[in-house]
Design a protein around this motif. Structure first.
Motif, PDB file in Angstrom:
ATOM      1  N   LEU A 251       1.957 -15.996  -9.012  1.00 20.01           N
ATOM      2  CA  LEU A 251       1.032 -14.878  -9.054  1.00 20.01           C
ATOM      3  C   LEU A 251       1.796 -13.590  -8.785  1.00 20.01           C
ATOM      4  O   LEU A 251       2.992 -13.603  -8.509  1.00 20.01           O
ATOM      5  N   MET A 252       1.078 -12.469  -8.852  1.00 17.90           N
ATOM      6  CA  MET A 252       1.720 -11.191  -8.650  1.00 17.90           C
ATOM      7  C   MET A 252       2.263 -11.078  -7.223  1.00 17.90           C
ATOM      8  O   MET A 252       1.565 -11.372  -6.266  1.00 17.90           O
ATOM      9  N   PRO A 253       3.510 -10.644  -7.067  1.00 17.48           N
ATOM     10  CA  PRO A 253       4.072 -10.490  -5.721  1.00 17.48           C
ATOM     11  C   PRO A 253       3.529  -9.252  -5.026  1.00 17.48           C
ATOM     12  O   PRO A 253       2.912  -8.389  -5.645  1.00 17.48           O
ATOM     13  N   ASN A 254       3.772  -9.181  -3.739  1.00 14.93           N
ATOM     14  CA  ASN A 254       3.365  -8.033  -2.944  1.00 14.93           C
ATOM     15  C   ASN A 254       4.551  -7.636  -2.073  1.00 14.93           C
ATOM     16  O   ASN A 254       5.093  -8.464  -1.336  1.00 14.93           O
ATOM     17  N   ALA A 255       4.978  -6.394  -2.172  1.00 11.26           N
ATOM     18  CA  ALA A 255       6.127  -5.915  -1.419  1.00 11.26           C
ATOM     19  C   ALA A 255       5.805  -4.562  -0.824  1.00 11.26           C
ATOM     20  O   ALA A 255       4.957  -3.831  -1.333  1.00 11.26           O
ATOM     21  N   GLY A 256       6.469  -4.231   0.275  1.00 14.94           N
ATOM     22  CA  GLY A 256       6.205  -2.945   0.879  1.00 14.94           C
ATOM     23  C   GLY A 256       7.050  -2.712   2.100  1.00 14.94           C
ATOM     24  O   GLY A 256       8.002  -3.443   2.391  1.00 14.94           O
ATOM     25  N   LEU A 257       6.679  -1.668   2.842  1.00 11.31           N
ATOM     26  CA  LEU A 257       7.401  -1.264   4.040  1.00 11.31           C
ATOM     27  C   LEU A 257       6.401  -1.001   5.141  1.00 11.31           C
ATOM     28  O   LEU A 257       5.465  -0.211   4.962  1.00 11.31           O
ATOM     29  N   SER A 258       6.562  -1.689   6.272  1.00  9.10           N
ATOM     30  CA  SER A 258       5.654  -1.568   7.403  1.00  9.10           C
ATOM     31  C   SER A 258       6.428  -1.123   8.629  1.00  9.10           C
ATOM     32  O   SER A 258       7.568  -1.554   8.847  1.00  9.10           O
ATOM     33  N   SER A 259       5.808  -0.250   9.448  1.00  6.67           N
ATOM     34  CA  SER A 259       6.464   0.195  10.675  1.00  6.67           C
ATOM     35  C   SER A 259       6.605  -0.942  11.673  1.00  6.67           C
ATOM     36  O   SER A 259       7.420  -0.871  12.586  1.00  6.67           O
ATOM     37  N   THR A 260       5.807  -2.000  11.514  1.00  4.91           N
ATOM     38  CA  THR A 260       5.883  -3.156  12.412  1.00  4.91           C
ATOM     39  C   THR A 260       6.761  -4.262  11.838  1.00  4.91           C
ATOM     40  O   THR A 260       7.660  -4.763  12.498  1.00  4.91           O
ATOM     41  N   LEU A 261       6.512  -4.642  10.593  1.00  6.11           N
ATOM     42  CA  LEU A 261       7.223  -5.768   9.988  1.00  6.11           C
ATOM     43  C   LEU A 261       8.515  -5.353   9.306  1.00  6.11           C
ATOM     44  O   LEU A 261       9.348  -6.199   9.007  1.00  6.11           O
ATOM     45  N   GLY A 262       8.678  -4.056   9.027  1.00  7.45           N
ATOM     46  CA  GLY A 262       9.811  -3.604   8.244  1.00  7.45           C
ATOM     47  C   GLY A 262       9.561  -3.855   6.766  1.00  7.45           C
ATOM     48  O   GLY A 262       8.426  -4.002   6.313  1.00  7.45           O
ATOM     49  N   ALA A 263      10.615  -3.929   5.988  1.00  9.33           N
ATOM     50  CA  ALA A 263      10.459  -4.263   4.573  1.00  9.33           C
ATOM     51  C   ALA A 263      10.033  -5.722   4.452  1.00  9.33           C
ATOM     52  O   ALA A 263      10.526  -6.589   5.167  1.00  9.33           O
ATOM     53  N   PHE A 264       9.084  -5.975   3.530  1.00  7.34           N
ATOM     54  CA  PHE A 264       8.600  -7.349   3.367  1.00  7.34           C
ATOM     55  C   PHE A 264       8.360  -7.650   1.896  1.00  7.34           C
ATOM     56  O   PHE A 264       8.160  -6.744   1.083  1.00  7.34           O
ATOM     57  N   TYR A 265       8.394  -8.933   1.589  1.00 11.81           N
ATOM     58  CA  TYR A 265       8.132  -9.395   0.226  1.00 11.81           C
ATOM     59  C   TYR A 265       7.316 -10.679   0.311  1.00 11.81           C
ATOM     60  O   TYR A 265       7.692 -11.615   1.020  1.00 11.81           O
ATOM     61  N   LYS A 266       6.206 -10.725  -0.428  1.00 16.51           N
ATOM     62  CA  LYS A 266       5.312 -11.876  -0.439  1.00 16.51           C
ATOM     63  C   LYS A 266       5.155 -12.364  -1.874  1.00 16.51           C
ATOM     64  O   LYS A 266       4.791 -11.582  -2.753  1.00 16.51           O
ATOM     65  N   GLN A 267       5.418 -13.639  -2.093  1.00 13.62           N
ATOM     66  CA  GLN A 267       5.361 -14.203  -3.443  1.00 13.62           C
ATOM     67  C   GLN A 267       4.395 -15.390  -3.484  1.00 13.62           C
ATOM     68  O   GLN A 267       4.749 -16.503  -3.090  1.00 13.62           O
TER      69      GLN A 267
END
Length: 736
Positions: free
Chosen positions: A221-237
């Motif tokens: 499915l479509m991935p989800n990526a971003g930048l969080s002040s708590t988690l830092g950079a993240f990538y979800k697939q």
């Protein structure tokens, strides 16, 4: 699910099928004189063929149509400059400005189309198509093999409508090669590039997903990526696994810069009599604060939310809901959604998880339910040992229509609550009520009623001071109203003054009875004419009482509606069991009012107000507004509770607002805010710019939260989220 390659299957099957019947008919017409019976057997398959010239070339055994060739077959039209059917090889080839128009209006174009017998193989050169919904696809070549493999070379696809003066779509997908396997119903791409405004943005060396025309298929499915002040950079697939026709699993591993990976798993399954759904995640990590700094020991942490509902018979159902997580702040640390969803017969409270098993039955003259409830507190002040286990909470109601004598019902209820620390209580109740309505001379409505109930409590003597309490409660009285209606040319008016008087048992609220179901109950305009101002069991309003109110309503012919209710209640005796927040303390209630305005989508307003009985100062005010125009849409809610009636003893005030203002045809400003005014804190704040056209939506957003909960503090982030027509959503959900 993205549908980028719908055209592949569509072109090579539907497109080529427009050619073969044409060739077969051309052959039939030439041979009709020698084989009249054969001509008759294919009459239903004939194609209407028009061309400037149609002739047979005996030298190479072909039939040729030239000049403005047009063939019509079952609603499909093929146009070309030239059409050749080779009777030896049974291949047909159309060339020169080939246009295939389907019955639904979609069109396919090619420089040349060639197809073999039975449509098992073929190719198209210079292929393009205009599909339903203004989608467009173009390829240098399209090839269909006899093993069911369809391949397109140098492919471009977009769901955006194209105009002659603007050939650059908002977005498109460009790939070196796209392949559809008809047997597996999977589509794969090589060297795929997503272009925004003609500029390459995303590159994927390989992409595979199910054919949108197929049934459910496994795939990424479509991935989800971003930048969080708590988690830092993240990538979800996420990966979707179609386990069977009735079940599926979505597995979503997520890697993060600041903390260890997390694995999410969603499971759904349908049965003959019902369905279940579970959402879970787990990781092996220590606690961490809002900056992503870990502390403590690493251990397994996770959550589980789920529910199910099954039919026992047409009248009876059973179900369950489960909500649990290992840590109070787990859902906030990992941004797990769904904590407030209703997963069964009962709803949870904010930051309180609820697990339940229940059964319900409903027939023409009865209703019953029973449930086992277990709570998990996520608030900082929660003590798990003091939260109750409810086993069970049950209710049953049987009613009768007595015709001219009105309606009667019998109810039974039980609630058994146990705690590790604190008061236990076991309650059983049995009661009945009766009511009817009569029309009196002059148009008055008269509604007499009576109710009687017995309660028995088995208590913890060490905590309550008594081992049991038995009581009888009841009320009898009547409501008298005078509804007045005045129809008009433009507006209909309705005015109804009403008064209710009742008398009930006194001294029914024994201090030893633990108050479980009425802690946050408040008497308002919805229960103004009820004999018992409390709708629950533990507290009961007896003694004498009188309620008076006025309801007014105006309904315009264009659908606009305005309504309001104003009223108050007086009591014969003050009951010390009622606190000031309940609005039944003392001998009179505060003034109550509600109002609403409905103008369709343009504007909807609703408000509730409570005014102090002594000086008419504002005790409580709630207002909700929603509006929607072509250029503006928003929803907002404001509330204010005076410290006099607040259960916390302090004033409470807040506002929720979310909307969008469109300042050009394509651009708009989106905004949202959830503010705790009394604490001067923005629980959530959002502002951004959005671009929207016929095939896409792009949003650039700034988010900030000043919420503090133990080790978690204020956070802020920038988000880019967008959705592309026929390709699905990227990022978070759009405006709702």
């Amino acid at each position: 699910m993205p549908s980028v390659v719908k055209w592949s299957h569509y072109a090579l099957l539907a497109g080529f099928s427009a050619v073969l019947p044409v060739a077969a008919y051309a052959q039939t017409e030439v041979e009709a004189e020698a084989e009249p019976e054969a001509a008759t057997t294919v009459t239903d398959e004939r194609v209407v063929l028009e061309a400037d010239i149609v002739y047979e070339n005996s030298a190479d055994n072909t039939i040729i149509a030239e000049g403005n060739v047009e063939a019509l077959h079952q609603g499909r039209v093929l146009r070309a400059d030239r059409l050749i059917y080779d009777r030896t090889t049974e291949r047909a080839r159309a060339s020169g400005n080939v246009i295939i128009t389907e019955a639904d209006g979609s069109q396919q174009f090619a420089e040349e189309v060639d197809v073999g017998p039975d449509l098992t193989d073929g190719y198209a050169i210079g292929y393009s198509a205009r599909l339903p919904g203004d989608a467009t696809v173009a390829a240098k070549s399209a090839i269909r093999r006899s093993d069911g493999i369809n391949a397109l070379e140098h492919v471009v696809y977009t769901a955006c409508p194209l105009c002659e003066e603007d050939t650059t779509p908002t977005w498109s997908i460009r790939a070196r090669r796209a392949v559809l396997d008809e047997e597996s119903q999977m589509i794969s791409y090589r060297d795929a590039v997503i272009e925004i405004g003609g500029v390459p943005v995303f590159y994927l060396p390989y992409l595979s997903h199910p054919d949108p025309n197929s049934e459910r298929r496994s795939g990424l499915l479509m991935p989800n990526a971003g930048l969080s002040s708590t988690l830092g950079a993240f990538y979800k697939q996420p990966y979707y696994w179609a386990v069977s026709d009735h079940s599926d699993i979505t597995i979503s591993p997520m890697v993060m810069q600041n903390v260890n990976p997390l694995l999410g798993v969603d499971f759904r399954k349908r049965f003959y009599s019902g369905a279940v759904k579970f959402e879970t995640s787990f990781t092996h990590e220590a606690d961490f604060d809002s900056d992503g700094e870990t502390f403590g020991e690493e251990t397994f942490r996770g959550h589980l939310y789920g529910n199910g509902l099954f039919a026992i018979s047409p009248e009876w159902k059973w179900g369950f809901g489960v909500e649990t997580q290992t840590d109070d702040l787990y859902d906030r640390r990992y941004d797990i959604s769904g904590q407030g969803d209703k997963r069964g017969l009962y709803s949870n409270q904010p930051r309180r998880l609820l697990s339940q098993v229940f059964v319900t039955g409903q027939g023409d003259s009865y209703y019953t339910d029973a449930a086992l409830l277990n709570f998990q507190g996520l608030r900082g002040e929660d003590d798990a040992a003091r939260l109750p286990l409810v086993s069970p909470l049950a209710y049953a109601d049987k009613y009768w229509d007595l015709g001219a004598y009105g309606f009667a019902s019998v109810t039974a209820s039980t609630a058994i609550l146990t705690r590790e620390v604190g008061a236990d209580s076991h309650r059983a109740s049995l009661g009945g009520d009766w009511n009817t309505m009569k029309i009196l001379p002059g148009g008055f409505t008269f509604e007499p009623f009576a109710e009687l109930r017995g309660d028995y409590y088995m208590l913890d003597e060490d905590v309550s001071g008594k081992d049991s309490v038995a009581r009888a409660v009841g009320n009898t009285g009547a409501k008298l109203a005078y509804p007045m209606v005045r129809p008009g040319t433009n507006v209909d008016l309705m005015l109804e003054p009403a008064v209710m008087a009742a008398w009930g048992f006194s001294n029914v609220n024994d201090p030893a009875i633990p108050v479980e179901d009425s802690l946050l109950y408040e008497f308002d305009e919805s229960s103004l004419f009820e004999a018992n101002g409390f709708g629950n069991f533990d507290l009961y309003e007896g003694d004498g009482k009188v309620s008076a109110g006025l309801t007014a309503r105006a309904l315009w012919k264009n659908g606009t509606e305005v309504s309001t209710t104003v009223g108050r209640r007086w009591r014969s005796r003050a009951d010390p069991a009622f606190d000031v927040a309940s609005n039944l303390d003392g001998k009179s209630s505060d003034w109550l009012a509600s109002a609403s305005l409905k103008m369709g989508k343009k504007l909807e307003l609703s408000s509730r107000v409570r005014l102090d009985e002594k000086d008419l100062s504002l005790s409580r005010f709630d207002m909700r507004a929603a509006t929607s125009f072509d250029w503006f849409r928003a929803v907002g809610q404001y509330y204010k509770i005076d410290e006099r009636i607040s259960p916390a003893g302090t004033s409470d005030e807040g506002i929720f607002l979310r909307g969008e203002i469109q300042f050009t045809d394509r651009y708009s400003v989106v905004f949202g805010q959830l503010r705790d005014i009394s604490r001067n804190v923005n629980t959530r704040q959002e502002i951004g710019i959005a671009y929207t056209d016929d095939c896409s939506r792009f949003e650039l957003l700034y988010n900030r939260s000043e919420l503090r909960d133990r080790t978690l503090g204020p956070t802020e982030s920038f988000q880019v989220r967008f959705s592309l027509l026929s390709l699905g959503n990227f990022g978070s959900d759009s405006f709702e």
